[in-house]
Design an enzyme around this catalytic site. Structure first.
Site, PDB file in Angstrom:
ATOM      1  N   GLU A 146      58.531 -60.057   7.024  1.00  0.00           N
ATOM      2  CA  GLU A 146      59.804 -60.576   7.546  1.00  0.00           C
ATOM      3  C   GLU A 146      59.776 -60.593   9.072  1.00  0.00           C
ATOM      4  OE1 GLU A 146      61.367 -61.973   5.276  1.00  0.00           O
ATOM      5  OE2 GLU A 146      60.482 -60.873   3.602  1.00  0.00           O
ATOM      6  N   MET A 194      64.796 -60.905   3.531  1.00  0.00           N
ATOM      7  CA  MET A 194      65.108 -62.172   4.184  1.00  0.00           C
ATOM      8  C   MET A 194      65.037 -62.039   5.697  1.00  0.00           C
ATOM      9  SD  MET A 194      65.838 -65.306   3.820  1.00  0.00           S
ATOM     10  CE  MET A 194      65.943 -66.333   5.268  1.00  0.00           C
ATOM     11  N   ASN A 229      66.383 -63.406   8.354  1.00  0.00           N
ATOM     12  CA  ASN A 229      67.441 -63.882   9.261  1.00  0.00           C
ATOM     13  C   ASN A 229      67.153 -63.436  10.691  1.00  0.00           C
ATOM     14  OD1 ASN A 229      68.975 -64.375   6.748  1.00  0.00           O
ATOM     15  ND2 ASN A 229      69.084 -62.142   6.742  1.00  0.00           N
ATOM     16  N   GLU A 239      69.304 -68.482   2.729  1.00  0.00           N
ATOM     17  CA  GLU A 239      68.185 -69.282   2.251  1.00  0.00           C
ATOM     18  C   GLU A 239      68.292 -69.400   0.738  1.00  0.00           C
ATOM     19  OE1 GLU A 239      64.226 -67.895   3.215  1.00  0.00           O
ATOM     20  OE2 GLU A 239      63.359 -69.789   2.629  1.00  0.00           O
ATOM     21  N   HIS A 285      57.935 -63.576  10.384  1.00  0.00           N
ATOM     22  CA  HIS A 285      58.684 -64.831  10.299  1.00  0.00           C
ATOM     23  C   HIS A 285      59.372 -65.173  11.626  1.00  0.00           C
ATOM     24  CE1 HIS A 285      58.411 -66.503   6.329  1.00  0.00           C
ATOM     25  NE2 HIS A 285      58.927 -65.466   5.693  1.00  0.00           N
TER      26      HIS A 285
END
Ligand code: PHE
Ligand code: ZN
Length: 883
Positions: free
Chosen positions: A305, A270, A272, A127, A308
């Site tokens: 996270e 992040m 992922n 990202e 997400h």
């Protein structure tokens, strides 16, 4: 590196992709300087795009080694490859398979975007646009594909090989010292969620059984030897997984969920898919090395996270203009998680402090932009407080207006309607409108208009008529590119507090009741008349900070003290104290600037005393209440002609007055809260420590040498980092012998622990005295300082620019020059971190003329530097643009 010729990207220019990617098969052979990437893409024409469209894939610094189409090598004249683009002018008009081989050098990747090495660990960060630094690809979030990743590496160098999804195969490569692993992620995802990791890593393992009974393996990977420090993160992960089931009905979807902690990371963490990668600062914690604040950050970021997975991954963003769709919503979700796990009132105060400290400041300066921007030159510069924190406030306002049930219906519809899609803000809001049959057209302005609305309330009581009238006016100031604004929808939660401290029923003169205590303002000016109010009430406005606005009201100091003592809304009890303190501080700053004497406010001290003496209040709340507005808070409220030295003087004087005025009560609290039980990071224990340490700090601020001795004692006898750090921080504010002794001792104790050493750098960078800049300069030459590690850069240079208002803003401009020197040095290496540092100038126009001139000169020095990154150029040019 990317050049500064890049053209701005505009929301209005959005076009659907010409080509879609069904599957991506990646085969990555890891090597420190020459990692080979084979990508096999199944492409098909997008039915929504014009027929016979050319194919253009993004790249960034890539070298093409070979290319095949449907198994056959492509003739050189049928494609064009540059470092940042691979194009095929006349691709087949039907689905086809493209095989691309590229080679990258992870060790030379100092930008930490794409495939890079954090220490010896191979990891990726994609990202927003990092995947194009690994292979050529339509690197945009609306191209969602199913990924299978094969990784191969030396067994000794990378015994652990991870990628998104579930593990399907692993083993040695016969006849070599290498091995491989294959991971498959069945959920289509955009390229920015791709991740792989390879390295020598330890891990902790656990399991989670989802609400439908599926077993999910949980793994947290850390540097070998640090496994014990991952226990709290694992606990947080399990709590977050359960909470998302209970609060939003969201269940995890793969067989395994992995987190990897790395030592070099540009951001916090992040999301992922199935393989979150974290800055290790937000994973690793032990009582001896992490503070309560660190624990709270870990809890919140692990949750963020994880959340997400549904808000960002299962439903992603159509384009980067929609970034708030995943970030604002996910921040809202993590704030709610924390509120449920800890204390709702204290969490709200903490969140609003962050919002005001960062987002309000951004909104008032040259970098102001809408929550959904309409143009960007560098997307990395839009991971901002506005997108994140104000984005979360918009979601919160939706809930405030629609009620908890209506909000949940809207969320459920959003998940049902858009699962597996790349969505827009319009589609998100439409779910709430449809689910609750509401009109949210005017509300959409929150996404489009930058700036903080100003709401002025005049309260009038009429004893004869037994009415209370509220006249409310709203105004949205101009911001860059938006000189004229439209009227906003503002949900204003309020109460009328009777003299006995009780809330009156909110009955309007026409007989209607104000539902849930929320007035929904939609016009520039409106009047509400409440009936059945015989005695003069005190209006408690914007309770719980129901809207992200600047509020002014004709409340007297007595009214504010009354609210501080009696409001049923804990947020507004805190707010009333803040308003009293800020008013006093601003008066005193003005007085100092005019060489007039400062005034004192005995009423404020008494109000704080009442709070400190109230046994029903949680210690964490009392600690917040006793924490005076920061120097930046005062600067922000002043808004113009800011003189950081005067602010510092006024604030210190008030701290001394409070420390003296509450002396006995503070000493008593300090003793009462001293804890002999073993350290526990839970919210209640943390709250007691917070109050104890605020008490210590205020006592020291009053100039008491006994308090300095207490701090020195606490420093050496502490059995946890929270108390040790608090003690040395208090000492650092006073030029006493004990200070340097503690700083030196701290270094000796923690020199081998990078995360704790960061605290040592930050502590010294923040010392508010004239020698600070020399000290910081000296520290840049310390063997442990390096521009290569973002955490270290932020702990020294970032802390100096952000935490040391008087010294960064030195009248001679040397603080600005220091920052600029380092931004320029860092830019060639890591433009994202350099451009972050540059945002320290975001309020430069609000400074008094002398400092403003110095800051402008330094900004111009950056603007005229040769070979700037797009990142830094974008920030500096927007900072300098005429308002
Ligand atoms: N998406 C990350 C988050 O959860 C932030 C991030 C952005 C991380 C860009 C790395 C790069 O907020
Ligand atoms: Zn996020």
């Amino acid at each position: 590196m990317r050049t500064d010729q890049d053209q701005p990207v505009r929301l209005e220019d959005y076009q659907p992709p010409n080509w879609l990617v069904e599957t991506v098969d990646l085969d990555v052979s890891l090597h420190p300087t020459a990692s080979r990437v084979r990508a096999t893409l199944r492409l098909k024409p997008n039915p929504a795009a014009p027929a016979a469209a050319p194919l253009a894939l993004d790249g960034d610094g890539l070298t093409l080694r070979s290319i095949k189409l449907d198994g056959a090598p492509l003739a050189p004249e049928s494609y064009a490859a540059t470092p940042d683009r691979l194009s095929i002018a006349q691709p087949p008009r039907h689905p086809f398979v493209l095989e691309i081989e590229t080679q990258v050098d992870p060790s030379a990747n100092t930008q930490l975007s794409g495939l890079y090495r954090a220490g010896d660990t191979y990891c990726t960060q994609c990202e927003a646009e990092g995947f194009r630094r690994i292979t050529y690809f339509p690197d945009r979030p609306d191209v969602m594909a199913v990924y299978t990743t094969r990784i191969e590496a030396e067994k000794s160098e990378a015994p652990v090989l991870l990628a998104n999804g579930n593990l399907v195969e692993a083993g040695d490569i016969p006849g070599t010292t290498r091995h491989h692993a294959v991971w498959h992620d069945p959920f289509p995802k955009p390229s920015y969620l791709f991740a792989l990791v390879g390295g020598v890593l330890g891990h902790v393992a656990d399991e989670f059984v989802t609400m439908s009974g599926r077993r999910v393996a949980l793994r947290i990977y850390v540097e070998p030897g640090k496994e014990r420090r991952a226990g709290f993160a694992m606990d947080a992960l399990k709590r977050a997984m359960r909470w998302d089931e209970e609060a939003f009905g969201r269940e995890y979807d793969l067989d395994i969920f992995m987190i990897v902690a790395v030592s070099a990371f540009n951001m916090g963490a992040m999301e992922n898919k199935g393989l979150n990668i974290f800055n290790d600062k937000y994973v690793l914690a032990s009582p001896e090395t992490a503070t309560d604040e660190d624990y709270a950050n870990i809890d919140g970021i692990i949750a963020h996270e994880y959340f997400h997975n549904w808000t960002g991954n299962r439903i992603t963003c159509r384009d980067w203009f929609q970034l708030c769709l995943k970030e604002g919503l996910t921040v809202f979700r993590d704030q709610e998680y924390t509120a449920d796990q800890r204390s709702r009132a204290v969490e709200r105060i903490a969140d609003v402090r962050v919002l005001r400290a960062h987002q309000f400041v951004e909104d008032a300066g040259p970098l102001a932009h809408p929550v959904r921007p309409e143009v960007y030159r560098e997307i990395n510069n839009f991971y901002t407080p506005t997108v994140y924190e104000k984005g979360a406030e918009i979601v919160r306002m939706l809930r405030t207006m629609l009620g908890a049930d209506g909000f949940r219906k809207g969320m459920d519809l959003y998940f049902a309607r858009h699962d597996g899609e790349a969505a827009t803000v319009e589609q998100f809001v439409a779910c709430f409108a449809d689910a609750t049959d509401s009109d949210l057209e005017q509300f959409m302005r929150w996404y489009r208009q930058a700036g903080t609305p100003e709401v002025a309330v005049t309260v009038r009581h009429d004893a004869k008529a037994a009415t209370c009238t509220l006249e409310i006016a709203q105004m949205l100031p101009p911001t860059p590119g938006q000189p004229v604004k439209e009227t906003m929808v503002i949900p204003l939660t309020l109460g009328l507090v009777a003299p006995d401290g009780r809330d009156l029923p909110l009955r309007l003169a026409d007989g209607r009741m104000v539902e849930r205590g929320v007035l929904t303002l939609t016009r520039p000016a409106e009047t509400y008349v409440f009936a059945g109010v015989p005695a003069r009430p005190v209006a408690s406005l914007n309770r719980g900070f129901s809207a992200p606005i600047r509020l002014t009201a004709n409340l007297t100091p007595d009214d504010l003290r009354f609210l501080a003592a009696h409001d049923s809304d804990a947020f507004n009890r805190w707010q009333a104290l803040q308003t009293l303190a800020v008013t006093l501080l601003i008066d005193n700053v003005t007085a100092l600037r005019a060489s007039q004497p400062m005034r004192t406010d005995a009423g404020l001290v008494r109000a704080l005393e009442t709070i400190l003496a109230d046994p029903r209040l949680e210690p964490a709340f009392v600690a917040r209440a006793l924490t005076l507005p920061t120097e930046s808070d005062i600067a922000r409220e002043l808004g113009r002609d800011v003189d950081p030295d005067a602010i510092f003087t006024a604030r210190n004087a008030l701290r001394a007055t409070v420390g003296e005025g509450l002396g006995a009560a503070l000493r008593d609290a300090y003793r009462r809260l001293a804890d002999s039980a073993p350290y526990s990071p839970d919210a209640a224990s943390a709250g007691r420590r917070a109050l104890k340490n605020v008490a210590l700090d205020l006592l020291a601020a009053s100039g008491s040498s006994a308090a300095i001795a207490m701090a020195a004692r606490q420093y050496s006898s502490a059995d946890n980092m929270t108390d040790r750090m608090a003690a040395v921080t208090t000492l650092s504010l006073h030029p006493v012998r004990e200070r340097q002794a503690a700083i030196d001792d701290f270094y000796r104790r923690y020199r081998d622990d990078a995360l704790v050493l960061d605290k040592w750098f930050a502590l010294q960078a923040a010392i508010p005295e004239a020698a600070a800049l020399d000290r910081v300069r000296e520290l840049t030459r310390h063997p442990a300082f390096s521009l290569g590690n973002p955490n270290r850069v932020r702990s020294l240079i970032g802390a100096f620019a952000q935490m040391n208002q008087t010294q960064f803003n030195r009248a001679d401009g040397e603080g600005y020059a220091f920052l600029v020197d380092h931004v320029l040095a860092l830019d060639a290496h890591n433009p994202q971190v350099a451009s972050r540092l540059m945002t320290a100038f975001k309020s430069w126009r609000a400074l008094e003329p002398g400092r403003r001139g110095k800051a402008e000169a330094e900004l111009r020095r950056v603007a005229t530097a040769s070979s700037l990154s797009t990142d830094v150029r974008d920030i500096v040019e927007r900072s300098l643009a005429e308002p």
